[in-house]
Design an enzyme around this catalytic site. Structure first.
Site, PDB file in Angstrom:
ATOM      1  N   GLU A 293      -5.782  -1.013  14.640  1.00 55.39           N
ATOM      2  CA  GLU A 293      -4.661  -0.269  14.060  1.00 55.39           C
ATOM      3  C   GLU A 293      -3.309  -0.688  14.626  1.00 55.39           C
ATOM      4  O   GLU A 293      -2.302  -0.700  13.905  1.00 55.39           O
ATOM      5  CB  GLU A 293      -4.876   1.238  14.279  1.00 55.39           C
ATOM      6  CG  GLU A 293      -5.961   1.856  13.427  1.00 55.39           C
ATOM      7  CD  GLU A 293      -7.363   1.624  13.988  1.00 55.39           C
ATOM      8  OE1 GLU A 293      -7.483   1.091  15.124  1.00 55.39           O
ATOM      9  OE2 GLU A 293      -8.342   1.968  13.293  1.00 55.39           O
TER      10      GLU A 293
ATOM     11  N   SER B 188     -13.015   3.116   2.221  1.00 55.34           N
ATOM     12  CA  SER B 188     -12.561   4.482   2.497  1.00 55.34           C
ATOM     13  C   SER B 188     -11.256   4.797   1.780  1.00 55.34           C
ATOM     14  O   SER B 188     -11.005   5.939   1.394  1.00 55.34           O
ATOM     15  CB  SER B 188     -12.371   4.676   4.005  1.00 55.34           C
ATOM     16  OG  SER B 188     -13.578   4.503   4.687  1.00 55.34           O
TER      17      SER B 188
END
Length: 321
Positions: A65, A44
């Site tokens: 994350e 991505s």
């Protein structure tokens, strides 16, 4: 400074994420301390080539994350120069405490690159839209916040950040955007807005993908006898207050445009300055206080009035009042 913008005549097919990856690869070849961290986002973020050529300078953390921010902070404390490339919607929300404490409060040299920001994920809806990230990140002490207008500025921004020893959040979109600059041959400065077009009747202050819309709107207004200034506020923090105050003094009216909630982003930042130093009418264009509709970026923009037609009509109304 005035920049001659590229006419909207050709379609750019190079996404900002690709330019950022290519620029980091160029820098990484020369500086082995540059480390890229991804959260199941190598593809991505267009970091596949970087990983293939510099496998010892890329870390795949997976969908974690909060961990990726902590790891990047540790690398920075060890003398490395980490760049996190992770979806903006998750990076700026799930890991915001780590960004606040591990990165900003600890003053670590971590560059947070939020990819596929704004409404880039389109049909995936609110869970994947990042329309609050500017508001959240710019409120964190010690964290700078930026968004490039196009591929040329994305390259200039990353090059500037390579020698910038401060925590930074950069948000980019997913798909190619129309060029706003003719080339990368201009003087980019962190915290210094770029006047893309001079004008005396009204000012449009834009950020990111909306800069091109602002330029096209100004061109349409020119044909209608309205001389519109266009400012690219690529750095929302530190904010170029001088450019805002000067625009308010010299043009008397301001429209702000952003791919973000109308609360807490560029519009709010501009109003904070104008209200305290040079009160003038300001209209904030962005996403209202609702879950944004699902659709392609252009469709979402059109729905919420981020269009040449709407901006032109609004500008004419402001000038005539």
């Amino acid at each position: 400074m005035s920049i001659v913008a590229l006419k909207n005549s050709s379609v750019n097919k190079i996404a900002n994420r690709q330019v950022i990856s290519d620029t980091l690869l160029e820098l990484g070849r020369k500086d082995r301390d540059i480390i890229v961290l991804t959260s199941d986002s190598r593809g991505s973020a267009s970091m596949v080539k970087f990983g293939e050529e510099l496998p010892e300078q890329i870390v795949e953390v997976g969908i974690a994350e909060q961990n990726i921010v902590g790891m990047a902070s540790g690398l920075a404390h060890s003398g490395k120069k980490p760049y996190i490339a992770s979806p903006a919607c998750f990076l700026s929300m799930r890991s915001i405490e780590q960004i606040k404490v591990d990165v900003a409060y600890s003053n670590t040299n971590v560059k947070l690159i939020g990819i596929s920001g704004g409404v880039s994920y389109g049909a995936l809806g609110m869970s994947h839209h990042s329309l609050q990230d500017l508001a959240v990140t710019r409120a964190i002490p010690g964290l700078d916040v930026m968004m490039p207008a196009d591929r040329h500025e994305a390259k200039k921004m990353i090059e500037a950040l390579s020698d910038y020893d401060k925590p930074v959040y950069v948000r980019i979109g997913r798909n190619p955007v129309q060029d706003s600059y003719t080339s990368s041959d201009y003087n980019f400065q962190i915290g210094k807005a770029v006047t893309m077009k001079e004008g005396k009747d009204l000012t449009i202050i834009a950020i990111g993908e909306t800069v091109r819309l602002a330029l096209d709107s100004a061109e349409t207004l020119q044909h209608k006898g309205i001389n519109c200034r266009v400012i690219n506020m690529h750095t929302i923090k530190p904010l170029d207050e001088e450019a805002i105050i000067r625009a308010a003094q010299e043009t008397g009216r301001i429209i702000t445009m952003e791919e973000h909630s109308i609360y807490g982003g560029l519009g709010s930042a501009v109003v904070e300055v104008v209200s305290q130093h040079q009160p003038v009418p300001v209209k904030i264009l962005g996403i209202p206080d609702e879950p944004a509709i699902a659709g392609k970026t252009a469709e979402v923009f059109e729905h919420y009035g981020l269009s040449v037609k709407n901006v032109t009509e609004l500008a004419i109304q402001m000038v005539n009042n």
